[in-house]
Design an enzyme around this catalytic site. Structure first.
Site, PDB file in Angstrom:
ATOM      1  N   HIS A  31       5.163  -0.905 -10.561  1.00  0.00           N
ATOM      2  CA  HIS A  31       6.133   0.084 -10.071  1.00  0.00           C
ATOM      3  C   HIS A  31       6.700  -0.290  -8.697  1.00  0.00           C
ATOM      4  O   HIS A  31       7.924  -0.370  -8.554  1.00  0.00           O
ATOM      5  CB  HIS A  31       5.517   1.484 -10.077  1.00  0.00           C
ATOM      6  CG  HIS A  31       6.350   2.505  -9.382  1.00  0.00           C
ATOM      7  ND1 HIS A  31       7.600   2.883  -9.830  1.00  0.00           N
ATOM      8  CD2 HIS A  31       6.116   3.222  -8.252  1.00  0.00           C
ATOM      9  CE1 HIS A  31       8.101   3.792  -8.999  1.00  0.00           C
ATOM     10  NE2 HIS A  31       7.219   4.010  -8.043  1.00  0.00           N
ATOM     11  N   HIS A  55       5.755   1.850  -0.558  1.00  0.00           N
ATOM     12  CA  HIS A  55       6.076   3.279  -0.491  1.00  0.00           C
ATOM     13  C   HIS A  55       4.977   4.208  -0.988  1.00  0.00           C
ATOM     14  O   HIS A  55       4.883   5.338  -0.521  1.00  0.00           O
ATOM     15  CB  HIS A  55       7.405   3.574  -1.203  1.00  0.00           C
ATOM     16  CG  HIS A  55       7.314   3.640  -2.688  1.00  0.00           C
ATOM     17  ND1 HIS A  55       7.369   2.512  -3.482  1.00  0.00           N
ATOM     18  CD2 HIS A  55       7.170   4.689  -3.526  1.00  0.00           C
ATOM     19  CE1 HIS A  55       7.266   2.879  -4.747  1.00  0.00           C
ATOM     20  NE2 HIS A  55       7.141   4.188  -4.805  1.00  0.00           N
ATOM     21  N   ASP A  56       4.133   3.788  -1.904  1.00  0.00           N
ATOM     22  CA  ASP A  56       3.080   4.671  -2.412  1.00  0.00           C
ATOM     23  C   ASP A  56       1.701   4.389  -1.818  1.00  0.00           C
ATOM     24  O   ASP A  56       0.740   5.068  -2.162  1.00  0.00           O
ATOM     25  CB  ASP A  56       2.998   4.570  -3.937  1.00  0.00           C
ATOM     26  CG  ASP A  56       4.052   5.411  -4.638  1.00  0.00           C
ATOM     27  OD1 ASP A  56       4.532   6.395  -4.039  1.00  0.00           O
ATOM     28  OD2 ASP A  56       4.394   5.081  -5.785  1.00  0.00           O
ATOM     29  N   GLU A  59       0.322   7.456   0.175  1.00  0.00           N
ATOM     30  CA  GLU A  59       0.027   8.613  -0.677  1.00  0.00           C
ATOM     31  C   GLU A  59      -1.138   8.365  -1.626  1.00  0.00           C
ATOM     32  O   GLU A  59      -1.907   9.275  -1.902  1.00  0.00           O
ATOM     33  CB  GLU A  59       1.251   8.967  -1.540  1.00  0.00           C
ATOM     34  CG  GLU A  59       2.331   9.705  -0.822  1.00  0.00           C
ATOM     35  CD  GLU A  59       3.458  10.093  -1.768  1.00  0.00           C
ATOM     36  OE1 GLU A  59       3.270  10.098  -2.997  1.00  0.00           O
ATOM     37  OE2 GLU A  59       4.543  10.386  -1.261  1.00  0.00           O
ATOM     38  N   ASP A  60      -1.231   7.157  -2.161  1.00  0.00           N
ATOM     39  CA  ASP A  60      -2.109   6.925  -3.303  1.00  0.00           C
ATOM     40  C   ASP A  60      -3.257   5.962  -3.070  1.00  0.00           C
ATOM     41  O   ASP A  60      -3.972   5.628  -4.031  1.00  0.00           O
ATOM     42  CB  ASP A  60      -1.267   6.415  -4.484  1.00  0.00           C
ATOM     43  CG  ASP A  60      -0.242   7.439  -4.943  1.00  0.00           C
ATOM     44  OD1 ASP A  60      -0.441   8.638  -4.712  1.00  0.00           O
ATOM     45  OD2 ASP A  60       0.768   7.018  -5.536  1.00  0.00           O
ATOM     46  N   ASP A 117      12.812   4.329  -6.281  1.00  0.00           N
ATOM     47  CA  ASP A 117      11.529   4.828  -6.764  1.00  0.00           C
ATOM     48  C   ASP A 117      11.728   5.724  -7.983  1.00  0.00           C
ATOM     49  O   ASP A 117      11.141   5.503  -9.049  1.00  0.00           O
ATOM     50  CB  ASP A 117      10.840   5.588  -5.619  1.00  0.00           C
ATOM     51  CG  ASP A 117       9.576   6.303  -6.021  1.00  0.00           C
ATOM     52  OD1 ASP A 117       8.942   5.943  -7.027  1.00  0.00           O
ATOM     53  OD2 ASP A 117       9.187   7.248  -5.286  1.00  0.00           O
TER      54      ASP A 117
END
Length: 184
Positions: A31, A55-56, A59-60, A117
């Site tokens: 992704h 980008h993630d 958050e993840d 995204d």
């Protein structure tokens, strides 16, 4: 692109190791790489592409904005911060409302990154829709079609308002409209 992009790819691959795309066996790193590919194709600057890869991570994974800033610089960290949800403990609706509100004021590069995204997400939805149908697609989400339409539609409206002539915005809106077209 410089070595910073390759460093970001390695950083994200390590951070996302063992993670998979929702309800698939596709390694999650696919992704962020698709996001970067879209950004490169749209002619985004290196900082935006690097932020797309990362980008993630905040958050993840266990990565922090401080980690991102130390390794990739304040511009990349600011972009990652601009597209990251504030608190995963909040309800889905509150997190998405925060994202939409933040994007109203964020630099256009942040909106472009979000479009890349969400475009990758929409493309995955479109593939599932074609292969498995409406019911199977929306069963994958805790929030169904109407809630997803609201969120992805809010991003489309921001694009129409803030970047009406951008090719990247038109690409996003076209796929949004295809995925959320009325069922046959």
């Amino acid at each position: 692109m410089s070595e910073r992009l390759f460093d970001a790819i390695e950083f994200a691959a390590r951070a996302h190791r063992g993670q998979f795309r929702k309800l698939t066996r596709v390694p999650y790193i696919v992704h962020p790489l698709a996001v970067a590919q879209a950004l490169i194709g749209w002619g985004a600057g290196e900082a935006v592409v690097v932020a797309g890869v990362l980008h993630d991570t905040v958050e993840d994974t266990d990565a922090t904005l401080a980690d991102i800033e130390a390794r990739f610089g304040p511009e990349v960290a600011a972009l990652v911060a601009a597209v990251s949800e504030p608190d995963k403990a909040l309800a889905w609706e509150a997190r998405k409302e925060h994202t939409i509100a933040a994007l109203r004021e964020a630099p256009l590069e942040a909106l472009q990154l979000v479009c890349a995204d969400k475009l990758d997400n929409l493309r995955s939805m479109s593939e599932t829709l074609a292969a498995e149908g409406e019911d199977a697609l929306w069963a994958r989400f805790k929030r169904g079609r109407d809630a997803q339409r609201w969120y992805y539609g809010a991003v489309a409206e921001l694009v129409r308002t803030r970047a009406p002539d951008a090719a990247w915005g038109r690409a996003y809106v076209a796929v949004f409209e295809r995925v959320f077209a009325p069922p046959p």
